[in-house]
Design a protein around this motif. Sequence first.
Motif, PDB file in Angstrom:
ATOM      1  N   TYR A 195       0.830  -1.205   0.000  1.00 37.40           N
ATOM      2  CA  TYR A 195       0.000   0.000   0.000  1.00 37.40           C
ATOM      3  C   TYR A 195       0.866   1.257   0.000  1.00 37.40           C
ATOM      4  CZ  TYR A 195      -3.357   3.463   1.733  1.00 37.40           C
ATOM      5  OH  TYR A 195      -4.136   4.593   1.898  1.00 37.40           O
ATOM      6  N   ALA A 196       1.984   1.215   0.747  1.00 36.18           N
ATOM      7  CA  ALA A 196       2.853   2.381   0.869  1.00 36.18           C
ATOM      8  C   ALA A 196       3.888   2.474  -0.244  1.00 36.18           C
ATOM      9  CB  ALA A 196       3.563   2.356   2.226  1.00 36.18           C
ATOM     10  N   GLY A 197       3.944   1.465  -1.110  1.00 32.24           N
ATOM     11  CA  GLY A 197       4.913   1.487  -2.193  1.00 32.24           C
ATOM     12  C   GLY A 197       6.275   0.936  -1.809  1.00 32.24           C
ATOM     13  N   TRP A 198       6.342   0.218  -0.673  1.00 39.38           N
ATOM     14  CA  TRP A 198       7.590  -0.398  -0.261  1.00 39.38           C
ATOM     15  C   TRP A 198       7.650  -1.825  -0.779  1.00 39.38           C
ATOM     16  CZ3 TRP A 198       5.979   1.056   5.338  1.00 39.38           C
ATOM     17  CH2 TRP A 198       6.089   2.443   5.490  1.00 39.38           C
ATOM     18  N   ARG A 199       8.766  -2.493  -0.553  1.00 41.75           N
ATOM     19  CA  ARG A 199       8.877  -3.908  -0.889  1.00 41.75           C
ATOM     20  C   ARG A 199       8.083  -4.712   0.125  1.00 41.75           C
ATOM     21  NH1 ARG A 199      15.085  -5.132  -2.891  1.00 41.75           N
ATOM     22  NH2 ARG A 199      15.070  -3.698  -4.682  1.00 41.75           N
ATOM     23  N   GLY A 200       7.136  -5.486  -0.382  1.00 46.34           N
ATOM     24  CA  GLY A 200       6.214  -6.176   0.505  1.00 46.34           C
ATOM     25  C   GLY A 200       6.885  -7.116   1.485  1.00 46.34           C
TER      26      GLY A 200
END
Length: 223
Positions: A195-200
């Motif tokens: 959701y935040a655009g980080w690596r899951g």
Amino acid sequence: MHEENSPGARAREPVLDTVDRVSELCFGLFMALTFVGTVSAATGGEAAGRKMLYTALGCNLAWGLADAVMYLVRTIADRARRHALALAIQRERDAAAGVRALRDRLSATLDPFISDDDLESIRKRIAASASLPERARFVRDDFLAALGIFIIIVLSTFPVAAPFVLVKHVPTALLISRVLTLAMLFCCGFALGRYAGWRGWKAGLAMTTLGVLLTMAIIVLGG
């Protein structure tokens, strides 16, 4: 043609976004974990598992209710604050004062990107609006969101405490409970990371580590 099918129409947003859902699920997990984190391998008794489940469930029922009510309180307070600002702008004859009022409520991170001309355009639309209600009110989605919070917190009890009912051997039940909890924390972190655009997967590992450390701290502090 319906309004939702028009080119400028926005898709209907969920009553709880990803951050809300993940936060409430983690909160419920942490609360339930405080009841099983101190379980010893020597703990026995035929009714021990059910007692633990009922205790954890009772705790999360209470906290789920409290969290849902506080969500409604926070929602109506925020809405009333925005409503008061809109009323103040409509009643303010000085355009510059209206722009300043909007600027004061603007987030500091957005302040450099929004000019006074942009705020004046917003002020004019608010001042000309004839659809402003007399006071801030709840809407149906507020209660659906509060219900969702309650359900998420209550359901989060079962992966943590249910193994103690389903598996009579307490050490095995404790292992299953911990594995399920770690898996859920990883999934929560993964969803939040995407959701935040980080690596899951990194966010999932970080959430799992944070959850373990936070639960240990809660237990040590007597939670």
